[in-house]
Write an enzyme that holds these catalytic residues in place. Structure first.
Site, PDB file in Angstrom:
ATOM      1  N   ARG A 171       2.585  -7.576  -3.432  1.00 26.67           N
ATOM      2  CA  ARG A 171       3.380  -7.605  -2.188  1.00 26.67           C
ATOM      3  C   ARG A 171       2.811  -8.614  -1.187  1.00 26.67           C
ATOM      4  O   ARG A 171       3.571  -9.308  -0.517  1.00 26.67           O
ATOM      5  CB  ARG A 171       3.447  -6.215  -1.550  1.00 26.67           C
TER       6      ARG A 171
ATOM      7  N   ASN B 226       6.920  -1.190  -2.448  1.00 25.81           N
ATOM      8  CA  ASN B 226       6.717  -0.531  -3.728  1.00 25.81           C
ATOM      9  C   ASN B 226       7.765   0.557  -3.906  1.00 25.81           C
ATOM     10  O   ASN B 226       8.125   1.244  -2.941  1.00 25.81           O
ATOM     11  CB  ASN B 226       5.334   0.118  -3.796  1.00 25.81           C
TER      12      ASN B 226
END
Length: 90
Positions: free
Chosen positions: A18, A36
């Site tokens: 990320r 997520n």
């Protein structure tokens, strides 16, 4: 200006993916977010100029040496006009 929702599967959680996505988007002046998912995938919404988004997708496929994007599902979604930056959602 276009916006995509992208679901990425593979080794994409617990490996800095990320943060890599955020850094890549910021370098290309793209806006949106990533987070997520409970199933082990990462969801991304990214918005910007088409050529920059194509570069972004190519870089995400390569990854950050720790991650591995096995599959990416892209869906065109409506533009968000007042969005200013790319962020990580928790």
């Amino acid at each position: 200006m276009i916006r995509y929702s992208i679901t990425v599967s593979g080794r994409v959680q617990g490996v800095g993916f990320r943060y890599f996505v955020q850094l890549t988007a910021c370098r290309l002046n793209l806006t949106g977010w990533c987070k997520n998912l409970m199933d082990g995938n990462v969801q991304i919404e990214v918005q910007g100029v088409e050529k920059d988004i194509n570069s972004f997708i190519s870089m995400i496929k390569v990854g950050n040496n720790f991650s591995r994007a096995d599959n990416m599902n892209l869906t065109n979604v409506p533009i968000i006009h007042d969005e200013k930056k790319f962020k990580i959602k928790y």
